[in-house]
Design an enzyme around this catalytic site. Structure first.
Site, PDB file in Angstrom:
ATOM      1  N   CYS A  74       0.717  -1.332  -0.072  1.00 16.33           N
ATOM      2  CA  CYS A  74      -0.025  -0.110   0.100  1.00 16.33           C
ATOM      3  C   CYS A  74       0.660   1.251   0.014  1.00 16.33           C
ATOM      4  CB  CYS A  74      -0.815  -0.058   1.108  1.00 16.33           C
ATOM      5  SG  CYS A  74      -2.066   1.389   1.384  1.00 16.33           S
ATOM      6  N   CYS A 197      -5.272   6.121  -4.516  1.00 13.84           N
ATOM      7  CA  CYS A 197      -4.633   4.854  -4.224  1.00 13.84           C
ATOM      8  C   CYS A 197      -3.172   4.980  -4.632  1.00 13.84           C
ATOM      9  CB  CYS A 197      -5.184   3.732  -5.003  1.00 13.84           C
ATOM     10  SG  CYS A 197      -4.373   2.267  -4.979  1.00 13.84           S
TER      11      CYS A 197
HETATM   12  N1  LIG Z   1      -6.079  -2.353  -1.966  1.00 15.92           N
HETATM   13  C1  LIG Z   1      -4.783  -2.785  -2.543  1.00 15.92           C
HETATM   14  C2  LIG Z   1      -3.522  -2.447  -1.372  1.00 15.92           C
HETATM   15  C3  LIG Z   1      -3.722  -1.136  -1.024  1.00 15.92           C
HETATM   16  C4  LIG Z   1      -3.246  -0.042  -2.137  1.00 15.92           C
HETATM   17  C5  LIG Z   1      -3.624   1.381  -1.879  1.00 15.92           C
HETATM   18  N2  LIG Z   1      -4.122   1.578  -0.624  1.00 15.92           N
HETATM   19  C6  LIG Z   1      -2.439   2.081  -2.052  1.00 15.92           C
HETATM   20  O1  LIG Z   1      -2.199   3.036  -1.459  1.00 15.92           O
HETATM   21  O2  LIG Z   1      -1.468   1.571  -2.638  1.00 15.92           O
HETATM   22  C7  LIG Z   1      -4.752  -4.256  -3.093  1.00 15.92           C
HETATM   23  O3  LIG Z   1      -5.460  -4.942  -2.239  1.00 15.92           O
HETATM   24  O4  LIG Z   1      -4.165  -4.622  -3.934  1.00 15.92           O
END
Ligand SMILES: N[C@H](CCC[C@H](N)C(=O)O)C(=O)O
Length: 260
Positions: A74, A197
């Site tokens: 993340c 994200c």
């Molecule tokens: N939901 C993503 C992980 C968190 C990604 C996101 N919150 C970031 O800031 O990179 C997954 O399961 O692939």
């Protein structure tokens, strides 16, 4: 058991942060993590992050999506964890930490965190989208109607339609200027649109450079939750020295009674 937590957000991607250096958090309790992330019955967040000790680096990052399951890297969470570690004085301005996808270097000045992401050697170019992994899997698709797109609906269709059980995060992008893009993201494991994200905007920046939509190696990405910068170097082996840069802020801290 009384659980102390800190709530952080990075461009609107929000996280429950827990100092687990004593190792007391019940890490396999999926239901507890989902409860803590629940926006009605719990604290509310896109994810939960544990700060843990690590023999070879400043600390270890353990990341859970709001569905309660541990997941891949993340980017915004990593940035918030560096700010959290700095607040706890585990680090002073610089950090090297280990996450599910390996070692990360980072620096923090005021509340802006610059996080080095893993190198990216492969970008799969399909007819109307790209697919790449920046620590998490990302589908990147240019659209013309970004503002009124039903991201939750369209994102779900692609996440389950093309990517099945394993899934992927889905990023819809519109180019605003030579090195400026707006992005909206449907996040796997949250199973909805998030305000930003980090690994997603990193994927968009690299995909847009790879396809020639920008010649710049410093890209600005607008998200619903704020602006992020992505810097990188293109080499013969792919993209390296990739940095995700933006704010990471403490919102509040608290204590919650949970069954141990
Ligand atoms: N939901 C993503 C992980 C968190 C990604 C996101 N919150 C970031 O800031 O990179 C997954 O399961 O692939």
């Amino acid at each position: 058991m009384k659980l102390q937590f800190f709530k952080y957000q990075g461009t609107g991607n929000d996280f429950v942060m827990i100092d687990n250096r004593e190792g007391t958090f019940p890490k396999s309790n999926t239901k507890l993590v989902a409860f803590l992330c629940d926006r009605k019955f719990g604290i509310g967040a896109d994810g939960l992050i544990l700060l843990e000790n690590d023999a070879e680096s400043d600390f270890k990052m353990v990341y859970y999506n709001s569905d309660g399951n541990q997941s891949s890297m993340c980017g915004n969470g990593g940035r918030c964890l560096v700010a959290f570690a700095n607040q706890l004085e585990v680090i002073k301005g610089e950090a090297t930490f280990v996450a599910v996808d390996g070692l990360h270097h980072a620096s923090i000045a005021e509340d802006v965190v610059s996080l080095q992401m893993q190198d990216v050697s492969e970008i799969n170019e399909k007819t109307n989208y790209d697919f790449l992994n920046t620590g998490s899997p990302h589908h990147v698709q240019i659209v013309s109607n970004l503002e009124d797109l039903d991201v939750s609906k369209e994102g779900k269709k692609l996440r389950y339609g093309i990517y099945g059980k394993e899934g992927s995060n889905i990023n819809f992008v519109h180019q605003e200027d030579q090195a400026v893009f707006n992005v909206r993201t449907y996040e796997r494991g949250v199973e909805d649109e998030t305000l930003s994200c980090g690994t997603g905007v990193t994927a968009v920046a690299l995909a847009m450079h790879n396809s020639g939509k920008t010649q710049s190696n410093h890209v600005t990405i607008g998200t619903l939750g704020g602006e992020l910068q992505v810097k990188f170097n293109k080499t013969k082996e792919g993209y390296k020295e990739i940095f995700l840069i933006g704010p990471a802020k403490l919102v509040f801290k608290g204590e919650i009674d949970v069954e141990s």
